[in-house]
Design an enzyme around this catalytic site. Structure first.
Site, PDB file in Angstrom:
ATOM      1  CB  SER A 103      -0.910  -0.006   1.227  1.00 50.58           C
ATOM      2  OG  SER A 103      -1.820  -1.069   1.171  1.00 50.58           O
ATOM      3  CE  LYS A 117      -5.473  -1.312   0.832  1.00 48.31           C
ATOM      4  NZ  LYS A 117      -4.279  -2.137   1.076  1.00 48.31           N
ATOM      5  CE  LYS A 120       1.020   2.355   4.401  1.00 50.79           C
ATOM      6  NZ  LYS A 120       1.468   1.129   3.700  1.00 50.79           N
TER       7      LYS A 120
END
Length: 301
Positions: A100, A175, A244
């Site tokens: 990711s 994503k 994150k």
């Protein structure tokens, strides 16, 4: 029938291990490596494949290389240096980054790989550890249509849904935005359960109603009973990784000059939860922050 291509698989964590296992089961020769030498050797012994001595050695023996690592910065480190992937990359090799990642860094890495006569594409996944084990991940793909077709047989071993999102970097953007929607749905759902419990409703019954009504989302279906009401908090995706991803999503919002008042608040709450709970927490443990604010617990234990 032609022999299957050799896959170099970098990253044998909670997602990488079952994904690489599926490739081995499908008959692909594997070169594997992890930051933990012990984990690399354990995979080769328990599952199969060859434990690579270095990222460079892995690249020298691979037709397609898959990375699934915690951050884009780690991917960059793995690619570069005297023992990095680029030092051993064979011309025409496709590097598939299933991390990711950060879209802007992804595009920079694609340029570096292109200079080494290879191809770099992004193919992050959604579905968590359970679907990684069953090969039912949703895969987003950023790169040319030609490269997608070249790696589709490999990706199909790990996922049942493969969506071409556009050029390289686009899948990593998608994503992050997917996880933003998921994170918001989780938080609002937990708050609704807390309101209901304080009113006198049974949280488990509330989840049942939500799942048969318009309030249904991934969290009501696959997280609340399983990991929050049960008190297990072990879905397999770290709280730090969710923060994150939300930071990446907000960064995309900033880069595109898109107002993000609700998304910003969502990210701040996830970050506050990570600071309150400390390292090593599952992302479902954010429910504890909402519980603390409400002075009410949802766990059945």
């Amino acid at each position: 029938m032609s022999a299957k291509q050799t896959i170099g698989f970098i990253g044998l964590g909670s997602m990488g291990w079952p994904m690489a296992s599926l490739l081995h089961k499908a008959g692909y020769p594997l070169q594997v490596i992890d930051a933990s030498a012990e984990r690399t050797q354990a995979f080769a012994k328990e599952i199969g494949g060859t434990a690579a001595a270095s990222n460079r050695a892995l690249a020298q023996a691979s037709d397609i290389i898959i990375t699934i690592l915690p951050t884009s910065a780690i991917v960059e480190t793995v690619l570069n240096g005297p023992d990095g992937v680029l030092a051993g990359l064979r011309p025409g090799t496709i590097v598939v980054d299933m991390t990711s990642g950060v879209p802007t860094i992804t595009r920079t890495l694609a340029e570096q790989v292109a200079k080494a006569q290879g191809h770099f594409v992004d193919a992050p996944v959604s579905g968590g550890v359970p679907r990684a084990k069953t090969g039912e991940l949703a895969i987003m793909f950023g790169g040319s249509a030609d490269l997608l077709e070249r790696v589709r047989p490999v990706l199909s071993c790990m996922g049942t849904s493969i969506t071409h999102t556009g050029d390289v970097g686009s899948a990593h953007a998608m994503k992050a935005l997917n996880n933003l929607v998921s994170a918001g749905g989780f938080l609002i759902g937990v708050e609704a359960l807390l309101i209901g419990k304080r009113f006198g409703l049974d949280p488990a019954a509330m989840v049942d109603v939500l799942n048969s009504s318009t309030g249904m989302n991934n969290s009501t279906q696959k997280k609340f009973k399983q990991f929050v009401l049960s008190g297990k908090y072990n879905a397999g995706f770290g709280l730090d990784l969710m923060v994150k991803d939300l930071s990446i999503a907000l960064g995309i919002g900033k880069d595109t000059n898109t107002p993000t008042p609700f998304a910003s608040l969502c990210r701040e709450m996830w970050a506050a939860s990570a600071a309150m709970l400390g390292p090593g927490q599952d992302h479902t443990a954010i429910a504890k922050l909402s519980e603390k604010l409400a002075g009410t617990t949802l766990s059945e234990e």
